[in-house]
Scaffold this motif. Structure first.
Motif, PDB file in Angstrom:
ATOM      1  N   ASP A   1     -26.833  16.370  12.819  1.00 40.03           N
ATOM      2  CA  ASP A   1     -26.552  17.617  13.273  1.00 40.03           C
ATOM      3  C   ASP A   1     -25.140  18.038  12.805  1.00 40.03           C
ATOM      4  O   ASP A   1     -25.004  19.126  12.576  1.00 40.03           O
ATOM      5  CB  ASP A   1     -26.695  17.696  14.832  1.00 40.03           C
ATOM      6  N   ASN A   2     -24.211  17.082  12.796  1.00 50.23           N
ATOM      7  CA  ASN A   2     -22.721  17.367  12.692  1.00 50.23           C
ATOM      8  C   ASN A   2     -22.036  17.025  11.431  1.00 50.23           C
ATOM      9  O   ASN A   2     -21.077  17.839  11.062  1.00 50.23           O
ATOM     10  CB  ASN A   2     -22.012  16.820  13.843  1.00 50.23           C
TER      11      ASN A   2
ATOM     12  N   SER B   1     -24.803  19.677  21.971  1.00 50.33           N
ATOM     13  CA  SER B   1     -24.594  20.512  20.898  1.00 50.33           C
ATOM     14  C   SER B   1     -23.585  21.592  20.777  1.00 50.33           C
ATOM     15  O   SER B   1     -22.662  21.520  20.061  1.00 50.33           O
ATOM     16  CB  SER B   1     -26.042  20.989  20.378  1.00 50.33           C
TER      17      SER B   1
ATOM     18  N   ARG C   1     -28.834  10.958  15.080  1.00 54.13           N
ATOM     19  CA  ARG C   1     -29.000  12.358  15.468  1.00 54.13           C
ATOM     20  C   ARG C   1     -27.633  13.109  15.334  1.00 54.13           C
ATOM     21  O   ARG C   1     -27.520  14.379  14.823  1.00 54.13           O
ATOM     22  CB  ARG C   1     -29.585  12.478  16.854  1.00 54.13           C
TER      23      ARG C   1
END
Length: 990
Positions: A831-832, A778, A827
């Motif tokens: 998240d992005n 991350s 995922r």
């Protein structure tokens, strides 16, 4: 109180006395309801005497007012689950229900309760209920008669099936039980929208079919019903009937079917001859197959007629004459019927082929057109494939053996016919004949090999050539001596021959030889013959000085790769291949990388990027399936070679100077390129193989990836580093390596001449960590998001988001044992994507395109159901991306939008005006790929509601006239398809 033991149930009954004896039925119902609710929670605590008294009480209450009955049934449901129920009480309760309760007048939930009580007793008191004899069956028939709710029907169908399969007495009520269930056939049920119960039509169909096909006793009633429904105009009824007939044949014998065989055959024949539905035809053929199998299983007594023989005679009588018709109109339907029957049993096969095979061979000779011969040979092939089911052929029974010479003659003739399509069928037939043990004589086998060589090497059409190679690969394991002794030497001779013909033709022939050698390498003994030939040819090409050497090397490597994949199925073959090929390739690469070669041109083609890229999958495929012990032995040699220059394990181990790929110096640039081969090896090892000197190796790769000026070398070093990091055990050692990497990446990204190399390393390390859900992943992704705002590195970083999402062909995929967690893309998306959107809105105009490009790459590789849920938030941004001048952004966005038009039409309809305008504008893009993608989107727009699209119909049709004249054929093709759909928009039946 009952739960903690301070009250008994009988005390509760006494306390409820005034309620239970109240003259008002509503009040009595309330009292019984409370008692039943207590019993449903406490039934496991009851004593045998308490259960006895309660059963008697509840049975008596079944005669009460109809308002009371639902609560009484709930109490009986609780008591039906008691383990201490005295013998005889289950029978007593069911008798009371059968006599006192008119079940079908109750509400759905109360009827369901009755079915549950019966199910509970059948599960725990089976022998007691069987003691009722046919009365139990009759009682249940009364309970179920008239049921309409699908929730209840599923339970009722299961009860009926249990009555039959667990052999409860049916007595004189067989027909009644059939009638009470068959009235639902065929099932006509469509679940309501947003049905919370989740019952599908298919659930009811299968449940009912399980009943109808559960006993031969239903045959006299069911088969006429099936024949009637087969003649229905409803396709669903036909299919359901045919599938039910197929299921019935598994439990019926010839006695049950005898009187219906003529009618069944008549209906099946008519459907196959007349239907336009492939599904109906397939089910008819399956039913015919099942019928013949059923008749084949029947044990005959001396005085019993052989129904199979007479049934097959009828089939032959009605079908054989169609095989001889000049127009061949009903040839295929007849052949399919005959093949369905012949596939049912060996006896049926012999009976059918005795008549049909001579007939087909005769027809092949009579018809001279290639298209007709192909049809006949395809039918013959169908019967040959059926013979494969029965294994070894008995000489005294097999029609095929008796016709061996004629069959071989026909197939060999097809192989020499000018028609490519006939050749292809001939090759398939040849493969089947070769698979029939004992069919081909030694001389025929040699002829087979000769034909395959000729077709593989000399046939102009690539389809025939490829098919011949595939056939050789299929037959080689069955006849390894013939193929290694006859085909491999011929191919080797062709490969080594020096011909006077044009270099292009010679090159094409050599490439075919290489592919054929790879295709035939499907047995260990053959691999041991072909691999040395391929390697010898590679050495020969390396020593040459022709311009096309690099492409020749690529062709050899492609053949070696195919052999490697075929070797993976056998451990012995895999190890032989690995220890033969990998050291040889490494030795040749080292020879080419040596700076002091006598001839400056000799072997340098092997160092070209496309050749090394072709060698990577060869070494990778040779390594992935090694056993841990053998892999450990091999990895020690390879790592020592790259770190210490240890060449003793290589076949040619005398080199003019040492091998030092990780040392500095311009003269070692060629050696550094060979890190690609190191990557192919170490990144393909299984998890449980330890890599010696791994820490040192990682440090060397890290240094090389950040310092070398050659993009190919730095990228392969970064990939190799990432591949090792991905599999590295978690812990302090990994943390130290990652910290070391960050200490190199961050200063290099900030300034200097190595920014591009540092970005490449960052991308690959990020991918390695994201795949395994490492916490640092991350942090590195955030660093990449920050670089999107960099004017110099931003565009390359945006392209890097594609690298993060797609599967790399050489490292970091499951095939090379990488640590790839499930749903990592989802995922990453979650998240992005919000960060990308936020970054876009805050970015300056000169870098906004970078964020759009990165976003489009992420969206393009996320499963569409995930994307649909987020579509309302992202759609405006996607539409803005279409206005971006970067054609990569445009193409990615169009590819993302096209499936969404099909999967989320309601959401897309809200923006139809913008979509139409943007798509039509992009059909004039200077980039061909963008024009094609835009036209596909215009085509996909027609999946939106017609009422939304009609105002745009004339405008779109006019705009699509221009791409009809596009200079590129592929663009014109898409324009025709899209314009045709828009012309039909709103027409009747659309």
């Amino acid at each position: 109180g009952v739960k903690d033991g301070s009250w008994t149930v009988l005390q509760l009954v006494e306390a409820l006395g005034s309620c239970l004896e109240n003259t008002d039925p509503w009040m009595r119902g309330r009292g019984i309801q409370l008692l039943s609710q207590v019993l449903l929670q406490c039934y496991s605590l009851l004593q045998e005497t308490e259960v006895l008294h309660l059963v008697l009480f509840y049975e008596n209450r079944l005669q009460d007012h109809h308002l009371v009955i639902p609560s009484v049934l709930q109490g009986l449901r609780a008591l039906s689950m008691c383990e201490v129920l005295s013998p005889g009480l289950a029978v007593s309760v069911l008798k009371a229900i059968f006599q006192e309760v008119h079940v079908q007048s109750l509400l759905q939930l109360d009827r369901y309760t009755v079915y549950t009580i019966i199910t509970n007793f059948m599960g725990t008191r089976e022998e007691e209920l069987k003691g009722l004899g046919a009365d139990f069956t009759f009682g249940f028939i009364q309970v179920m008669d008239g049921e309409k709710d699908p929730r209840n029907l599923l339970v009722a169908f299961q009860i009926v099936r249990d009555i039959i399969t667990k052999k409860y007495a049916l007595g004189p009520f067989v027909e009644e039980l059939f009638e009470v269930t068959s009235c639902y056939f065929p099932i006509d049920f469509t679940p309501p929208p947003s049905d919370p119960h989740g019952i599908q039509r298919e659930d009811l169909i299968l449940s009912l079919r399980a009943i109808l096909a559960s006993t031969p006793q239903f045959a006299e009633f069911l088969v006429p019903l099936l024949i009637e429904k087969m003649d229905s105009d409803l396709q669903s009824a036909k299919i359901d009937s045919l599938q039910t007939l197929t299921a019935c044949c598994a439990v019926y014998g010839q006695k049950e079917l005898q009187e219906f065989l003529p009618s069944l055959w008549s209906s099946l024949r008519r459907e196959v001859f007349q239907t336009a539905s492939e599904k109906v035809e397939a089910e008819c053929l399956a039913a015919l197959h099942a019928l013949c199998a059923c008749l084949s299983r029947s044990v005959l007594s001396p005085d019993t007629e052989d129904l199979l023989d007479s049934f097959l005679n009828n089939i032959l009588q009605d079908c054989r004459h169609h095989l001889c018709e000049p127009d061949m109109k009903l040839v295929w339907p007849s052949a399919k019927l005959l093949q369905a029957a012949a596939g049912a049993s060996l006896r049926a096969y012999h009976r059918i082929t005795l008549v049909v095979l001579p007939l087909l061979l005769e027809q092949y000779t009579k018809h001279l057109q290639s298209s007709q011969r192909r049809t006949i040979l395809e039918m013959l092939l169908g019967f040959l494939e059926l013979q494969q089911k029965w294994g070894h052929m008995e000489e005294d029974e097999s029609t095929l053996l008796l016709l061996q010479a004629s069959v071989c003659s026909v197939v060999f003739a097809a192989l020499t016919d000018p028609s490519v399509q006939l050749q292809l069928v001939g090759i398939r037939a040849l493969t089947v004949l070769g698979s029939l043990q004992g069919f081909l004589s030694p001389s025929n086998l040699e002829l087979v090999v000769d034909h395959l060589i000729r077709l593989a090497l000399c046939e102009e059409d690539s389809q025939s050539s490829e098919a011949a190679m595939e056939a050789a690969g299929s037959l080689a394991p069955l006849y390894p001596k013939v193929f290694s002794g006859r085909m491999v030497p011929r191919l080797e001779d062709e490969l080594q021959s020096e011909r006077e013909e044009s270099s292009h033709d010679h090159c094409s022939l050599q490439q075919r030889c290489l592919r054929a050698l790879a295709a035939v390498s499907t047995h260990t003994s053959i691999v041991m013959e072909t691999v040395p030939v391929l390697l010898q040819h590679l050495r020969k090409v390396q020593k040459g000085s022709e311009v096309g050497n690099a492409q020749d090397m690529v062709c050899v490597c492609q053949s070696l790769h195919r052999v490697a994949l075929q070797c993976q199925k056998d451990e012995e073959c895999c190890w032989y291949y690995h220890q033969t090929v990998v050291p040889c390739l490494l030795a040749m690469a080292l020879q080419a990388a040596m700076p002091e070669s006598t001839n400056p041109l000799m072997g340098k083609a092997l160092l070209e990027e496309k050749v090394l890229a072709a060698m990577v999958p060869v070494i990778s495929a040779a390594t992935t399936h090694l056993s841990p012990e053998l892999a450990a032995e091999s990895v020690s040699h390879v790592v020592s070679l790259f770190l210490d220059g240890e060449v003793s394990f290589l076949p040619q181990n005398s080199f003019p100077c040492s091998f030092q790929p990780f040392e500095d110096g311009e003269c070692l640039e060629s050696q550094r390129r060979l890190v690609a081969l190191l990557m192919a090896f170490v990144c393909s090892l299984p998890h449980n193989v330890a890599i010696p000197q791994q820490d040192r190796l990682l440090r060397e790769l890290l240094a090389l990836s950040c310092s070398c000026s050659c993009p190919f070398t730095t990228t392969t070093a970064a990939k190799c580093f990432a591949g090792l990091v991905n599999k590295h055990l978690a812990g302090q050692q990994l943390d130290e390596i990652l910290q070391l990497a960050m200490n190199r990446i961050e200063p290099s990204l900030a300034e200097g001449s190595c920014r591009t190399q540092a970005l490449t390393l960052l991308l690959w390390v990020t991918k390695a960590l994201v795949l395994r859900y490492h916490p640092l992943g991350s942090h590195l992704t955030d660093k990449l998001l920050g670089l999107l705002g960099d004017t110099e590195l931003g565009p390359a970083t945006a392209d890097g988001f594609s690298l993060l999402m797609v599967e790399s062909p050489d490292v970091l995929h499951k095939g090379c044992h990488a640590d790839v967690r499930i749903m990592f893309r989802q995922r990453f998306f979650t998240d992005n994507v919000p960060k990308l959107v936020q970054g876009f809105h805050g970015a300056g105009p000169d870098v906004k395109a970078n964020y759009l490009k990165g976003l489009s790459h992420v969206l393009n590789h996320v499963p569409k159901p995930v994307l649909v849920t987020e579509l309302p938030k992202l759609l405006s941004l996607l539409l803005e991306a279409l206005s971006c001048l970067d054609h990569v952004v445009q193409l990615s966005t169009l590819n993302c939008l096209q499936p969404l038009l099909l999967e989320a039409p309601q959401i897309m309809s809200l923006h139809v005006d913008t979509l139409v305008t943007k798509f039509l504008s992009l059909t004039s893009s200077p980039t061909m790929a963008v024009r094609i993608a835009a036209l596909r989107c215009v085509h996909a727009l027609t999946s939106l509601p017609t009422t939304v699209l009609l105002p745009y119909k004339a405008r779109v049709i006019r705009a699509l006239a221009k791409p009809l004249d596009d200079k590129k054929r592929l663009v014109r093709k898409e324009a025709v398809a899209a314009r045709g759909e828009w012309f039909l928009l709103g027409s009747p039946g659309r």
